[in-house]
Scaffold this motif. Structure first.
Motif, PDB file in Angstrom:
ATOM      1  N   SER A  24      -4.468   8.314   8.490  1.00  0.00           N
ATOM      2  CA  SER A  24      -4.687   9.626   9.078  1.00  0.00           C
ATOM      3  C   SER A  24      -6.115   9.715   9.576  1.00  0.00           C
ATOM      4  N   GLY A  25      -6.363  10.652  10.446  1.00  0.00           N
ATOM      5  CA  GLY A  25      -7.724  10.931  10.889  1.00  0.00           C
ATOM      6  C   GLY A  25      -8.063  10.412  12.263  1.00  0.00           C
ATOM      7  N   ARG A  26      -7.603   9.244  12.621  1.00  0.00           N
ATOM      8  CA  ARG A  26      -7.860   8.694  13.947  1.00  0.00           C
ATOM      9  C   ARG A  26      -6.614   7.981  14.429  1.00  0.00           C
ATOM     10  N   THR A  27      -6.664   7.536  15.642  1.00  0.00           N
ATOM     11  CA  THR A  27      -5.494   6.886  16.230  1.00  0.00           C
ATOM     12  C   THR A  27      -5.239   5.549  15.562  1.00  0.00           C
ATOM     13  N   PHE A  28      -4.209   5.521  14.744  1.00  0.00           N
ATOM     14  CA  PHE A  28      -3.878   4.336  13.957  1.00  0.00           C
ATOM     15  C   PHE A  28      -3.603   3.137  14.850  1.00  0.00           C
ATOM     16  N   SER A  29      -2.946   3.364  15.979  1.00  0.00           N
ATOM     17  CA  SER A  29      -2.465   2.260  16.807  1.00  0.00           C
ATOM     18  C   SER A  29      -3.575   1.400  17.399  1.00  0.00           C
ATOM     19  N   ILE A  30      -4.813   1.874  17.421  1.00  0.00           N
ATOM     20  CA  ILE A  30      -5.884   1.096  18.055  1.00  0.00           C
ATOM     21  C   ILE A  30      -6.494   0.060  17.112  1.00  0.00           C
ATOM     22  N   TYR A  31      -6.134   0.109  15.857  1.00  0.00           N
ATOM     23  CA  TYR A  31      -6.760  -0.779  14.875  1.00  0.00           C
ATOM     24  C   TYR A  31      -5.894  -1.980  14.522  1.00  0.00           C
ATOM     25  N   PRO A  32      -6.464  -3.181  14.586  1.00  0.00           N
ATOM     26  CA  PRO A  32      -5.823  -4.275  13.865  1.00  0.00           C
ATOM     27  C   PRO A  32      -5.891  -3.938  12.377  1.00  0.00           C
ATOM     28  N   MET A  33      -4.850  -4.272  11.639  1.00  0.00           N
ATOM     29  CA  MET A  33      -4.765  -3.877  10.240  1.00  0.00           C
ATOM     30  C   MET A  33      -4.544  -5.089   9.357  1.00  0.00           C
ATOM     31  N   GLY A  34      -4.982  -4.982   8.121  1.00  0.00           N
ATOM     32  CA  GLY A  34      -4.807  -6.082   7.199  1.00  0.00           C
ATOM     33  C   GLY A  34      -4.513  -5.622   5.781  1.00  0.00           C
ATOM     34  N   TRP A  35      -3.959  -6.534   5.019  1.00  0.00           N
ATOM     35  CA  TRP A  35      -3.795  -6.376   3.579  1.00  0.00           C
ATOM     36  C   TRP A  35      -4.659  -7.433   2.888  1.00  0.00           C
ATOM     37  N   PHE A  36      -5.377  -6.998   1.881  1.00  0.00           N
ATOM     38  CA  PHE A  36      -6.166  -7.874   1.031  1.00  0.00           C
ATOM     39  C   PHE A  36      -5.733  -7.646  -0.409  1.00  0.00           C
ATOM     40  N   ARG A  37      -6.125  -8.556  -1.282  1.00  0.00           N
ATOM     41  CA  ARG A  37      -5.854  -8.365  -2.710  1.00  0.00           C
ATOM     42  C   ARG A  37      -7.010  -8.899  -3.529  1.00  0.00           C
ATOM     43  N   GLN A  38      -7.126  -8.348  -4.710  1.00  0.00           N
ATOM     44  CA  GLN A  38      -8.187  -8.780  -5.615  1.00  0.00           C
ATOM     45  C   GLN A  38      -7.653  -8.818  -7.032  1.00  0.00           C
ATOM     46  N   GLN A  82       5.982  -6.222   3.069  1.00  0.00           N
ATOM     47  CA  GLN A  82       7.179  -6.571   2.318  1.00  0.00           C
ATOM     48  C   GLN A  82       6.894  -7.861   1.552  1.00  0.00           C
ATOM     49  N   MET A  83       7.035  -7.798   0.247  1.00  0.00           N
ATOM     50  CA  MET A  83       6.712  -8.944  -0.600  1.00  0.00           C
ATOM     51  C   MET A  83       7.975  -9.397  -1.328  1.00  0.00           C
ATOM     52  N   ASN A  84       8.414 -10.600  -1.030  1.00  0.00           N
ATOM     53  CA  ASN A  84       9.607 -11.175  -1.656  1.00  0.00           C
ATOM     54  C   ASN A  84       9.225 -12.400  -2.482  1.00  0.00           C
ATOM     55  N   SER A  85      10.135 -12.815  -3.334  1.00  0.00           N
ATOM     56  CA  SER A  85       9.919 -14.006  -4.176  1.00  0.00           C
ATOM     57  C   SER A  85       8.552 -13.954  -4.854  1.00  0.00           C
ATOM     58  N   LEU A  86       8.269 -12.837  -5.451  1.00  0.00           N
ATOM     59  CA  LEU A  86       6.950 -12.636  -6.062  1.00  0.00           C
ATOM     60  C   LEU A  86       6.717 -13.583  -7.224  1.00  0.00           C
ATOM     61  N   LYS A  87       5.465 -13.995  -7.370  1.00  0.00           N
ATOM     62  CA  LYS A  87       5.054 -14.915  -8.418  1.00  0.00           C
ATOM     63  C   LYS A  87       3.992 -14.247  -9.290  1.00  0.00           C
ATOM     64  N   PRO A  88       3.825 -14.691 -10.516  1.00  0.00           N
ATOM     65  CA  PRO A  88       2.771 -14.117 -11.369  1.00  0.00           C
ATOM     66  C   PRO A  88       1.389 -14.189 -10.726  1.00  0.00           C
ATOM     67  N   GLU A  89       1.142 -15.229  -9.937  1.00  0.00           N
ATOM     68  CA  GLU A  89      -0.167 -15.354  -9.283  1.00  0.00           C
ATOM     69  C   GLU A  89      -0.379 -14.359  -8.152  1.00  0.00           C
ATOM     70  N   ASP A  90       0.657 -13.592  -7.810  1.00  0.00           N
ATOM     71  CA  ASP A  90       0.494 -12.515  -6.831  1.00  0.00           C
ATOM     72  C   ASP A  90      -0.051 -11.244  -7.477  1.00  0.00           C
ATOM     73  N   THR A  91      -0.182 -11.236  -8.794  1.00  0.00           N
ATOM     74  CA  THR A  91      -0.701 -10.075  -9.496  1.00  0.00           C
ATOM     75  C   THR A  91      -2.129  -9.770  -9.062  1.00  0.00           C
ATOM     76  N   ALA A  92      -2.344  -8.543  -8.603  1.00  0.00           N
ATOM     77  CA  ALA A  92      -3.650  -8.138  -8.092  1.00  0.00           C
ATOM     78  C   ALA A  92      -3.580  -6.672  -7.678  1.00  0.00           C
ATOM     79  N   VAL A  93      -4.744  -6.130  -7.365  1.00  0.00           N
ATOM     80  CA  VAL A  93      -4.801  -4.842  -6.673  1.00  0.00           C
ATOM     81  C   VAL A  93      -4.759  -5.140  -5.178  1.00  0.00           C
TER      82      VAL A  93
END
Length: 125
Positions: A24-38, A82-93
């Protein structure tokens, strides 16, 4: 732009989860987007990214290729993972983030300007 991630939880190995990130707040469509985990004691790492142009390929970390799928719905200002075939090593924020300009997806966290608050994903063995 403000980002709000949700969809995390506890799942058994081999299971699936779908994360969402509402913008929200600005035009979402103009941004490349990513997912990170820690994970605890580890650095934040790139998971997946999607350009603002459908002609530019999505990018995935090697560890999630073939299991995770990133997508976006610009009409709903929402990013998905979408996360399939999840593994214990995928555990993160897991964090969603909006990239600072450009078209090609970057894998470095410093190239991202806006961040969501994170959602916990825990995969039990």
């Amino acid at each position: 732009v403000q980002l709000q991630a949700c969809g995390g939880g506890l799942v058994q190995a081999g299971g699936s989860l779908r994360l969402s990130c509402a913008a929200s707040g600005r035009t979402f469509s103009i941004y490349p987007m990513g997912w990170f985990r820690q994970a605890p004691g580890k650095e934040r790492e790139f998971v997946a990214g999607i350009s603002r142009s459908s002609s530019i390929p999505r990018r995935y970390a090697e560890s999630v290729k073939g299991r995770f799928t990133i997508s976006r719905d610009n009409t709903k200002n929402t990013l998905y993972l979408q996360m399939n075939s999840l593994k214990p090593e995928d555990t993160a924020v897991y964090f969603c983030a909006a990239q600072r300009g450009g078209m090609v997806v970057e894998t470095t966290a410093a190239r991202y300007e806006y961040w969501g608050q994170g959602t916990q994903v825990t995969v039990s063995s």
